[in-house]
Design an enzyme around this catalytic site. Structure first.
Site, PDB file in Angstrom:
ATOM      1  N   CYS A  29      14.227 -24.378  12.671  1.00 50.37           N
ATOM      2  CA  CYS A  29      12.813 -24.591  13.023  1.00 50.37           C
ATOM      3  C   CYS A  29      12.692 -25.749  14.017  1.00 50.37           C
ATOM      4  CB  CYS A  29      12.022 -24.889  11.751  1.00 50.37           C
ATOM      5  SG  CYS A  29      10.361 -25.483  12.027  1.00 50.37           S
ATOM      6  N   CYS A  32      10.127 -28.410  13.047  1.00 47.71           N
ATOM      7  CA  CYS A  32      10.643 -29.234  11.946  1.00 47.71           C
ATOM      8  C   CYS A  32      11.449 -30.423  12.465  1.00 47.71           C
ATOM      9  CB  CYS A  32      11.510 -28.406  11.013  1.00 47.71           C
ATOM     10  SG  CYS A  32      10.625 -27.087  10.174  1.00 47.71           S
TER      11      CYS A  32
END
Length: 104
Positions: A29, A32
């Site tokens: 991600c 993230c």
């Protein structure tokens, strides 16, 4: 910020009297990666006032189902064994500072 598994998280939510911020993420991600640094800064700023736990969604299926995580990054804040906040997406440092000060 520690990476914890399902069983340890469940024990912590039962014994800690501090607010717990659970940060759901994954290595693939991109968002993230940005928010991970923000979470680390918040952990330093509010050390001993809030417990921050990182949960990698790729390895902790029970917790993902339990908290109905559909997108990442997602944060959940638990206080007194109850979820008081659940939000997904990218947040800036100010958002977290205001949120945690409000809880404390």
């Amino acid at each position: 910020m520690k990476n914890l598994n399902d069983k340890i998280l469940e024990k912590l939510t039962n014994i800690l009297n501090l607010p717990i911020l659970i940060y759901f993420w994954s290595e693939w991600c991109e968002i993230c990666k940005i928010s991970k640094n923000i979470i680390s800064d918040i952990e330093i700023k509010f050390k001993n006032k809030i417990k921050i736990i990182k949960i990698n969604i790729d390895y902790n299926y029970y917790t993902i189902e339990k908290f109905a995580i559909k997108n990442i990054p997602t944060i959940i804040i638990i206080l007194n064994k109850k979820i008081i906040i659940k939000k997904q997406g990218l947040f800036d440092r100010e958002f977290f500072k205001k949120l945690i000060k409000k809880i404390l």
